[in-house]
Design an enzyme around this catalytic site. Structure first.
Site, PDB file in Angstrom:
ATOM      1  N   LYS A  39      -5.049  -1.419  -6.711  1.00 36.33           N
ATOM      2  CA  LYS A  39      -5.135  -2.873  -6.942  1.00 36.33           C
ATOM      3  C   LYS A  39      -6.455  -3.400  -6.384  1.00 36.33           C
ATOM      4  CE  LYS A  39      -2.810  -6.444  -4.701  1.00 36.33           C
ATOM      5  NZ  LYS A  39      -3.524  -7.715  -4.615  1.00 36.33           N
ATOM      6  N   ASP A  66      -6.219  -8.147  -9.845  1.00 38.98           N
ATOM      7  CA  ASP A  66      -5.407  -9.293  -9.430  1.00 38.98           C
ATOM      8  C   ASP A  66      -6.306 -10.502  -9.151  1.00 38.98           C
ATOM      9  OD1 ASP A  66      -3.330 -10.869  -8.523  1.00 38.98           O
ATOM     10  OD2 ASP A  66      -3.193  -9.893  -6.558  1.00 38.98           O
ATOM     11  N   ASP A  71      -6.666 -21.958 -15.263  1.00 39.51           N
ATOM     12  CA  ASP A  71      -7.699 -22.854 -15.791  1.00 39.51           C
ATOM     13  C   ASP A  71      -7.216 -23.333 -17.161  1.00 39.51           C
ATOM     14  OD1 ASP A  71     -10.186 -24.161 -16.292  1.00 39.51           O
ATOM     15  OD2 ASP A  71     -11.277 -22.598 -15.205  1.00 39.51           O
ATOM     16  N   THR A 130       3.818 -16.476  -1.851  1.00 34.08           N
ATOM     17  CA  THR A 130       4.684 -16.339  -0.665  1.00 34.08           C
ATOM     18  C   THR A 130       4.141 -17.141   0.523  1.00 34.08           C
ATOM     19  OG1 THR A 130       3.597 -14.226  -0.339  1.00 34.08           O
ATOM     20  CG2 THR A 130       5.848 -14.167  -1.135  1.00 34.08           C
ATOM     21  N   ARG A 221      -1.583  -1.872   3.385  1.00 36.17           N
ATOM     22  CA  ARG A 221      -1.906  -1.335   4.714  1.00 36.17           C
ATOM     23  C   ARG A 221      -1.109  -0.112   5.165  1.00 36.17           C
ATOM     24  NH1 ARG A 221      -1.722  -7.274   6.956  1.00 36.17           N
ATOM     25  NH2 ARG A 221      -0.287  -7.306   5.187  1.00 36.17           N
TER      26      ARG A 221
HETATM   27  O1  C5P Z   1      -1.099  -4.501   3.022  1.00 36.75           O
HETATM   28  P1  C5P Z   1       0.069  -5.019   2.218  1.00 36.75           P
HETATM   29  O2  C5P Z   1       1.008  -3.917   1.777  1.00 36.75           O
HETATM   30  O3  C5P Z   1       0.779  -6.159   2.886  1.00 36.75           O
HETATM   31  O4  C5P Z   1      -0.612  -5.572   0.895  1.00 36.75           O
HETATM   32  C1  C5P Z   1       0.115  -6.225  -0.100  1.00 36.75           C
HETATM   33  C2  C5P Z   1      -0.791  -6.672  -1.200  1.00 36.75           C
HETATM   34  O5  C5P Z   1      -0.052  -7.506  -2.063  1.00 36.75           O
HETATM   35  C3  C5P Z   1      -1.986  -7.495  -0.752  1.00 36.75           C
HETATM   36  O6  C5P Z   1      -3.048  -7.202  -1.656  1.00 36.75           O
HETATM   37  C4  C5P Z   1      -1.523  -8.920  -0.892  1.00 36.75           C
HETATM   38  O7  C5P Z   1      -2.560  -9.814  -1.157  1.00 36.75           O
HETATM   39  C5  C5P Z   1      -0.617  -8.796  -2.108  1.00 36.75           C
HETATM   40  N1  C5P Z   1       0.410  -9.822  -2.205  1.00 36.75           N
HETATM   41  C6  C5P Z   1       1.376 -10.060  -1.225  1.00 36.75           C
HETATM   42  N2  C5P Z   1       2.328 -11.000  -1.417  1.00 36.75           N
HETATM   43  C7  C5P Z   1       2.330 -11.708  -2.543  1.00 36.75           C
HETATM   44  C8  C5P Z   1       1.387 -11.486  -3.527  1.00 36.75           C
HETATM   45  C9  C5P Z   1       0.428 -10.516  -3.328  1.00 36.75           C
HETATM   46  O8  C5P Z   1       1.386  -9.400  -0.198  1.00 36.75           O
HETATM   47  N3  C5P Z   1       3.275 -12.592  -2.724  1.00 36.75           N
END
Ligand code: C5P
Length: 245
Positions: A39, A66, A71, A130, A221
């Protein structure tokens, strides 16, 4: 667009590269032959542009781009066409942009894919970020309860004919029922058992997210900051295979 149900769950784990280009390229090298999806978000894309997508595509990855378009329909149609031309396999837009905007994104993606002779990317609607809570929603003029807002925006993605939504694992089963078996439901907020939660609070394990109805899961992460990212990915794949997913 591919029917995701033909692929094993481990091939539907999307690794979120929220890091520098140098680190992202290193992670791609390490994960090549293991992870199918990466992603790319706004931070990496706005710094590196289309060549970063090409870099990952050349190494055999599918790319979830993403950029969360929002717009007027004309602009979003062009944005979706441009994103498709980079080779992206999945792209996002804010569902609150409305049905005409989402239809325009779909048209842009389809026409660019046709011109290139390639697959149409999956097109996903973001319902409610979120980071929003009831109070913030109210401050921007949305007075109905948050779950109702999610449901209502998800219904609009269906009406617009886009591929699906991004949602939390907690919303996945409700959305699967609403959107049907073919819809893409992509869930971040996934943490393998025992992993550090980071700033995610409403989390599910990879297998629980798929069982709840996710078509794809996004994991950042727990893989990218692991001492051994390849081993962290393998552990998730093993968990999924053990659950016959
Ligand atoms: O590191 P982690 O597993 O928390 O990353 C989750 C990914 O999903 C990040 O790129 C974050 O921006 C994205 N994301 C999220 N919650 C959302 C939408 C996208 O954590 N509601």
């Amino acid at each position: 667009m591919l029917d995701f149900r033909q692929e094993p769950a481990k091939d539907r784990v999307i690794v979120a590269l929220d890091c520098s280009a140098e680190e992202a390229k290193h992670l791609a090298d390490v994960l090549q032959g293991k992870a199918k999806w990466l992603k790319v978000g706004m931070t990496l894309y706005y710094a590196e542009g289309a060549p970063i997508v090409a870099y990952f595509k050349e190494r055999g990855f599918k790319v979830f781009l993403d950029l969360k378009f929002h717009d007027i329909p004309h602009q979003v149609k062009g944005a979706a066409a441009s994103a498709t031309t980079t080779g992206a396999d999945m792209l996002t837009m804010h569902a609150c942009g409305g049905v005409p905007m989402m239809q325009a994104a779909q048209e842009g993606a389809e026409s660019a894919a046709k011109e290139l002779g390639g697959e149409v990317p999956a097109t996903l609607g973001i319902t409610v970020l979120t980071s929003m809570n009831a109070e913030i929603l109210q401050s921007v003029g949305v007075s109905r309860p948050l779950p109702e807002q999610v449901k209502s925006l998800a219904s609009l993605t269906k009406e617009a004919g886009i591929s699906g939504v991004v949602a939390s694992p907690q919303e996945a089963s409700m959305l699967r029922e609403l959107l049907g078996p073919e819809a893409y439901i992509v869930t971040p907020g996934v943490r393998p058992a025992g992993a550090d939660l980071g700033d995610q609070s409403r989390v599910a394990t990879p297998s629980a997210a798929f069982k709840a109805g996710a078509s794809h899961i996004v994991v950042g992460r727990p893989i990218t900051q692991a001492e051994d990212p390849a081993a962290a990915f393998d552990a998730i794949a093993t968990e999924l295979e053990a659950s016959s997913l």
